[in-house]
Design a protein around this motif. Structure first.
Motif, short mmCIF file in Angstrom:
data_model
loop_
_atom_site.label_atom_id
_atom_site.label_comp_id
_atom_site.label_asym_id
_atom_site.label_seq_id
_atom_site.Cartn_x
_atom_site.Cartn_y
_atom_site.Cartn_z
N ASP A 10 0.82 -1.21 0.00
CA ASP A 10 0.00 0.00 0.00
C ASP A 10 0.85 1.26 0.00
O ASP A 10 0.33 2.34 -0.26
CB ASP A 10 -0.97 0.00 1.19
CG ASP A 10 -0.27 -0.15 2.52
OD1 ASP A 10 0.62 -1.00 2.63
OD2 ASP A 10 -0.63 0.58 3.47
N SER A 11 2.12 1.14 0.30
CA SER A 11 3.02 2.30 0.29
C SER A 11 3.70 2.41 -1.07
O SER A 11 4.46 1.52 -1.47
CB SER A 11 4.08 2.16 1.39
OG SER A 11 5.13 3.08 1.16
N SER A 12 3.44 3.53 -1.76
CA SER A 12 4.10 3.74 -3.06
C SER A 12 5.61 3.86 -2.87
O SER A 12 6.39 3.46 -3.73
CB SER A 12 3.54 4.98 -3.75
OG SER A 12 3.78 6.14 -2.96
N MET A 14 7.41 2.24 -0.62
CA MET A 14 7.97 0.90 -0.47
C MET A 14 8.01 0.16 -1.80
O MET A 14 8.95 -0.57 -2.09
CB MET A 14 7.18 0.11 0.58
CG MET A 14 7.79 -1.23 0.94
SD MET A 14 9.55 -1.18 1.39
CE MET A 14 9.50 -0.19 2.88
N ASN A 58 0.44 -6.25 5.88
CA ASN A 58 -0.49 -5.31 6.51
C ASN A 58 -0.92 -4.23 5.52
O ASN A 58 -0.22 -3.23 5.35
CB ASN A 58 0.19 -4.69 7.74
CG ASN A 58 -0.77 -3.96 8.64
OD1 ASN A 58 -1.99 -4.13 8.54
ND2 ASN A 58 -0.24 -3.13 9.53
N MET A 59 -2.05 -4.49 4.85
CA MET A 59 -2.55 -3.55 3.84
C MET A 59 -4.05 -3.35 4.02
O MET A 59 -4.74 -4.26 4.50
CB MET A 59 -2.31 -4.10 2.42
CG MET A 59 -0.86 -4.30 2.06
SD MET A 59 -0.64 -4.94 0.36
CE MET A 59 -1.14 -6.65 0.56
N PRO A 60 -4.57 -2.17 3.64
CA PRO A 60 -6.02 -1.97 3.70
C PRO A 60 -6.73 -2.77 2.62
O PRO A 60 -6.08 -3.31 1.72
CB PRO A 60 -6.16 -0.46 3.45
CG PRO A 60 -4.95 -0.08 2.68
CD PRO A 60 -3.85 -1.01 3.14
N THR A 87 6.92 -5.80 7.78
CA THR A 87 7.47 -5.38 9.07
C THR A 87 7.18 -6.42 10.14
O THR A 87 7.80 -6.43 11.19
CB THR A 87 6.85 -4.04 9.53
OG1 THR A 87 5.43 -4.21 9.61
CG2 THR A 87 7.18 -2.93 8.57
N GLU A 88 6.19 -7.30 9.87
CA GLU A 88 5.72 -8.22 10.91
C GLU A 88 6.28 -9.63 10.69
O GLU A 88 5.54 -10.57 10.47
CB GLU A 88 4.19 -8.25 10.91
CG GLU A 88 3.61 -6.87 11.19
CD GLU A 88 2.19 -6.94 11.70
OE1 GLU A 88 1.85 -7.94 12.36
OE2 GLU A 88 1.44 -6.01 11.44
N ALA A 89 7.61 -9.74 10.77
CA ALA A 89 8.23 -11.05 10.55
C ALA A 89 8.32 -11.83 11.86
O ALA A 89 9.35 -12.40 12.21
CB ALA A 89 9.61 -10.87 9.93
N VAL A 90 7.22 -11.85 12.61
CA VAL A 90 7.15 -12.62 13.85
C VAL A 90 7.00 -14.10 13.46
O VAL A 90 6.45 -14.42 12.41
CB VAL A 90 5.95 -12.16 14.70
CG1 VAL A 90 5.95 -12.83 16.06
CG2 VAL A 90 5.99 -10.64 14.87
N ILE A 93 3.74 -15.55 12.10
CA ILE A 93 3.36 -15.01 10.79
C ILE A 93 4.19 -15.67 9.69
O ILE A 93 3.67 -16.03 8.63
CB ILE A 93 3.56 -13.48 10.76
CG1 ILE A 93 2.44 -12.78 11.51
CG2 ILE A 93 3.64 -12.96 9.34
CD1 ILE A 93 1.15 -12.62 10.72
N LYS A 107 12.11 -9.41 6.04
CA LYS A 107 11.68 -8.42 7.03
C LYS A 107 12.13 -7.01 6.61
O LYS A 107 13.26 -6.82 6.19
CB LYS A 107 12.29 -8.75 8.40
CG LYS A 107 11.89 -7.80 9.51
CD LYS A 107 12.57 -8.16 10.81
CE LYS A 107 12.21 -7.18 11.91
NZ LYS A 107 12.58 -5.79 11.59
N LYS A 108 11.19 -6.06 6.69
CA LYS A 108 11.56 -4.65 6.53
C LYS A 108 12.17 -4.17 7.85
O LYS A 108 11.58 -4.46 8.91
CB LYS A 108 10.33 -3.79 6.23
CG LYS A 108 9.56 -4.14 4.98
CD LYS A 108 8.32 -3.25 4.91
CE LYS A 108 7.37 -3.67 3.82
NZ LYS A 108 6.10 -2.91 3.84
#
Lengths: 123, 153
Positions: A10-12, A14, A58-60, A87-90, A93, A107-108
């Motif tokens: 969702d981030s242009s 990124m 994590n996107m809308p 970002t959520e490389a737990v 997940i 991971k970011k």
């Protein structure tokens, strides 16, 4: 002819960072397509098959997990490898996306070397 | 690893690995500062840890960070700058989440929100941990702020 790679985020910003990292990772001649969420990616893939998908989680609208689920149910898309960039490389997940068919997770923040190491074996 | 250390490490990782910029942390400050001609990216936390993380960037610093991300020179505050500062907040929040939770479902992160203006403050509930960490790059300073309270749920 270069590989065709779809970047879903969702981030242009990124999407541009990932595209630049692909070129820095040695894929100068790859053809880049972009989508802002999972639904947009599915719509794009219906008419434009690609060789690899790099997707955020994590996107809308439609997140990366639902995108993986719907892609897995679509016979025409099942063979396209997906690597998650998140970002959520737990640990859970990472396992969840693996169970849904993803070939890897990055991971970011990341470096071009990490991109090359993860997607290299997929080509 | 405490939150301060996690934020400092991730910020330095982002700037050295993705931006190719040198960044140095400064001693933490108390929350409540007024931001002048700035852009802030904010990510909310819900679940076992509630609160928010924000990155506050004066315009000149925001343009430098965006330029570093995109590999271009950024002349004005535009949608790309807002998106870049939101994504910076997103990466830092993801790192904080990872330092707080072993399972992703324990803590949920919002999609980043971005605010900008010529003079504003960000207020958060005065519970749990609250801190501002200033960082310096060649073009100026920026600030990472978090307010988090961990619960038993």
């Amino acid at each position: 002819m270069g590989k065709k790679i779809l970047i879903v985020d969702d981030s242009s910003t990124m999407r541009k960072i990932v595209a630049r990292s692909l070129r820095q990772a040695g894929l100068e001649d790859c053809e880049i397509a972009e989508a802002g969420d999972g639904q947009e990616a599915l719509n794009l893939l219906a008419a434009n098959p690609v060789d690899l998908i790099l997707s955020d989680i994590n996107m809308p609208n439609m997140d990366g997990l639902e995108f993986l689920r719907q892609k897995a149910e679509n016979a025409a898309l099942q063979a396209i490898p997906v690597v998650m960039i998140t970002t959520e490389a737990v640990a859970d997940i990472v396992q969840q996306v693996k169970d849904l068919g993803a070939k890897g997770s990055i991971k970011k923040p990341f470096t071009p070397d990490q991109i090359r190491e993860t997607i290299g074996p997929l080509f | 690893m405490d939150l301060n250390e996690s934020i400092v490490n991730t910020t330095m990782e982002v700037f050295s690995g993705m931006l190719g910029m040198e960044v140095s942390p400064e001693p933490p400050a108390e929350p409540g500062m007024t931001h002048i001609d700035s852009i802030s990216g904010i990510v909310g936390f819900a679940g076992r840890a509630k609160g928010m993380l924000a990155v506050h960037t004066p315009e000149i610093t925001a343009k430098a960070i965006t330029g570093g991300f995109l590999g271009i020179e950024v002349a004005e505050i535009n949608e790309e700058v807002k998106d870049a500062i939101g994504e910076l907040a997103n990466m830092l929040a993801g790192s904080v989440k990872q330092s707080l939770a072993e399972n992703s479902s324990e803590i949920r992160l919002s999609i980043p929100s971005v605010i900008c203006g010529d003079s504003y403050t960000v207020n958060a509930p005065a519970v749990g941990q609250g801190l501002i960490i200033p960082f310096r790059i060649a073009e100026g300073r920026f600030f990472v702020e978090f307010h988090l309270v961990e619960t038993e749920a």
